[in-house]
Design a protein around this motif. Structure first.
Motif, mmCIF file in Angstrom:
data_model
loop_
_atom_site.group_PDB
_atom_site.id
_atom_site.type_symbol
_atom_site.label_atom_id
_atom_site.label_comp_id
_atom_site.label_asym_id
_atom_site.label_seq_id
_atom_site.Cartn_x
_atom_site.Cartn_y
_atom_site.Cartn_z
ATOM 1 N N UNK A 72 46.527 7.673 16.575
ATOM 2 C CA UNK A 72 47.410 6.604 16.104
ATOM 3 C C UNK A 72 47.754 6.742 14.627
ATOM 4 N N UNK A 73 46.866 7.372 13.844
ATOM 5 C CA UNK A 73 47.119 7.510 12.406
ATOM 6 C C UNK A 73 48.275 8.458 12.120
ATOM 7 N N UNK A 74 48.648 9.281 13.083
ATOM 8 C CA UNK A 74 49.773 10.193 12.890
ATOM 9 C C UNK A 74 51.112 9.515 13.120
ATOM 10 N N UNK A 75 51.070 8.310 13.675
ATOM 11 C CA UNK A 75 52.307 7.624 14.036
ATOM 12 C C UNK A 75 52.494 6.268 13.379
ATOM 13 N N UNK A 76 51.388 5.568 13.110
ATOM 14 C CA UNK A 76 51.485 4.181 12.657
ATOM 15 C C UNK A 76 50.750 3.985 11.345
ATOM 16 N N UNK A 77 51.460 3.457 10.369
ATOM 17 C CA UNK A 77 50.902 3.330 9.028
ATOM 18 C C UNK A 77 49.646 2.487 8.958
ATOM 19 N N UNK A 78 49.583 1.395 9.708
ATOM 20 C CA UNK A 78 48.410 0.530 9.598
ATOM 21 C C UNK A 78 47.168 1.225 10.149
ATOM 22 N N UNK A 79 47.335 2.142 11.114
ATOM 23 C CA UNK A 79 46.199 2.909 11.629
ATOM 24 C C UNK A 79 45.748 3.954 10.613
ATOM 25 N N UNK A 80 46.698 4.594 9.925
ATOM 26 C CA UNK A 80 46.371 5.526 8.843
ATOM 27 C C UNK A 80 45.573 4.792 7.770
ATOM 28 N N UNK A 81 45.968 3.544 7.474
ATOM 29 C CA UNK A 81 45.259 2.754 6.466
ATOM 30 C C UNK A 81 43.816 2.471 6.888
ATOM 31 N N UNK A 82 43.599 2.219 8.160
ATOM 32 C CA UNK A 82 42.245 1.971 8.646
ATOM 33 C C UNK A 82 41.402 3.236 8.585
ATOM 34 N N UNK A 83 41.982 4.368 8.966
ATOM 35 C CA UNK A 83 41.252 5.634 8.953
ATOM 36 C C UNK A 83 40.852 6.041 7.541
ATOM 37 N N UNK A 84 41.683 5.709 6.569
ATOM 38 C CA UNK A 84 41.432 6.104 5.183
ATOM 39 C C UNK A 84 40.819 4.982 4.354
ATOM 40 N N UNK A 85 40.434 3.894 4.990
ATOM 41 C CA UNK A 85 39.893 2.732 4.276
ATOM 42 C C UNK A 85 38.695 3.130 3.418
ATOM 43 N N UNK A 86 38.729 2.758 2.162
ATOM 44 C CA UNK A 86 37.708 3.210 1.209
ATOM 45 C C UNK A 86 36.320 2.692 1.552
#
Length: 280
Positions: A87-101
């Motif tokens: 999902x992180x490859x398609x949806x910004x909010x999922x990318x944000x969760x994967x990269x959450x500090x």
């Protein structure tokens, strides 16, 4: 296993042709920054850490609202609730969760300074859907080596025994890669592998989590979950991380996002944040 919308998940015959080091590598970290030394020792001994609160009730409510809309649009296409993968490859909010500090800081304490995030898959059990996740090891499905990978399982909804939360076999990661059999249709398994008699490898732990909490487990830890026979949904987002030294076959390195330190070898792609948050 489920088809990954970015890259098909390899079948067993493909993986057998890839040389992989599937031994557990204990964490050596005398000065963890977020976890306690006891938690690091527990991860090495038991293969998991649980009950780590990441998001406040208000924060997870906002995340849940975004997922609800994503799920609604996905179901409208005829896909099922387990199909939202990479999902992180398609949806910004999922990318944000994967990269959450906050999550990355915990992962760094286990994997070291150089960390790549590469996977994001919603496991959403709808009320009464009758599907279980058989006992398995994540490493069996991944063309990655060596086995220095962890999953952070984020509870989007409360997850408990009634609605089919995860279960671990504590210490099972110490046995390395295990023999599995193909699941049969009668098992109603979300995945396609089953490891028999998991209790011979350790005792069972119930991974109940409140929404906004995570658990973290080794890719070699035996885990699974029963069907959701309740009237409540149980959604979790699996966030996958690897030490940057891990090599990925079959172009899986193209899924990677550098979330800490660097990737000196340049093996992993450093995927940018998608511009959209939901399917068009």
């Amino acid at each position: 296993m489920l088809k990954d919308q970015f890259q098909a998940v390899p079948d067993s015959s493909q993986l057998q042709q890839i040389e992989r080091d599937l031994r557990f590598y204990p964490t050596t970290n005398a000065h963890p920054q977020v976890l306690s030394q006891e938690q690091v020792e527990q991860f090495n001994r038991d293969g998991y850490i649980k009950d780590l609160t990441i998001f406040s009730p208000a924060e997870i409510a906002s995340i849940r609202q975004q997922f609800d809309e994503l799920l609604s649009r996905t179901l409208a296409t005829g896909a099922d609730s387990y199909s939202i993968s990479s999902a992180h490859l398609k949806y910004g909010f999922c990318w944000d969760l994967l990269t959450n500090s906050r999550i990355v800081a915990i992962v760094k304490d286990l994997l070291g300074e150089n960390v790549v995030a590469w996977g994001s898959h919603f496991f959403c059990k709808m009320p009464g859907d009758g599907k279980a996740v058989a006992w398995h090891q994540d490493a069996s499905y991944w063309p990655l080596s060596p086995s220095r990978n962890v999953t952070a399982w984020l509870a989007i909804d409360d997850a408990d025994i009634e609605n089919g939360c995860m279960r671990f076999i504590a210490g099972s990661h110490q046995y390395g890669h295990m023999t599995f059999r193909d699941s049969n249709p009668a098992e109603h398994n979300v995945l396609n592998q089953t490891i028999e008699n998991p209790w011979q490898y350790g005792h069972e732990v119930i991974d109940s989590l409140a929404a906004g909490q995570i658990s973290i487990h080794s890719d070699l830890l035996l885990h699974g979950s029963e069907a959701n026979n309740s009237s409540r949904r149980r959604c979790g987002l699996t966030l996958r991380y690897a030490a940057a030294e891990v090599r990925a076959a079959l172009d899986w390195n193209q899924k990677g996002v550098i979330v800490s330190g660097s990737d000196p070898s340049g093996h992993w792609a450093n995927r940018p944040r998608p511009t959209r948050d939901l399917p068009e």
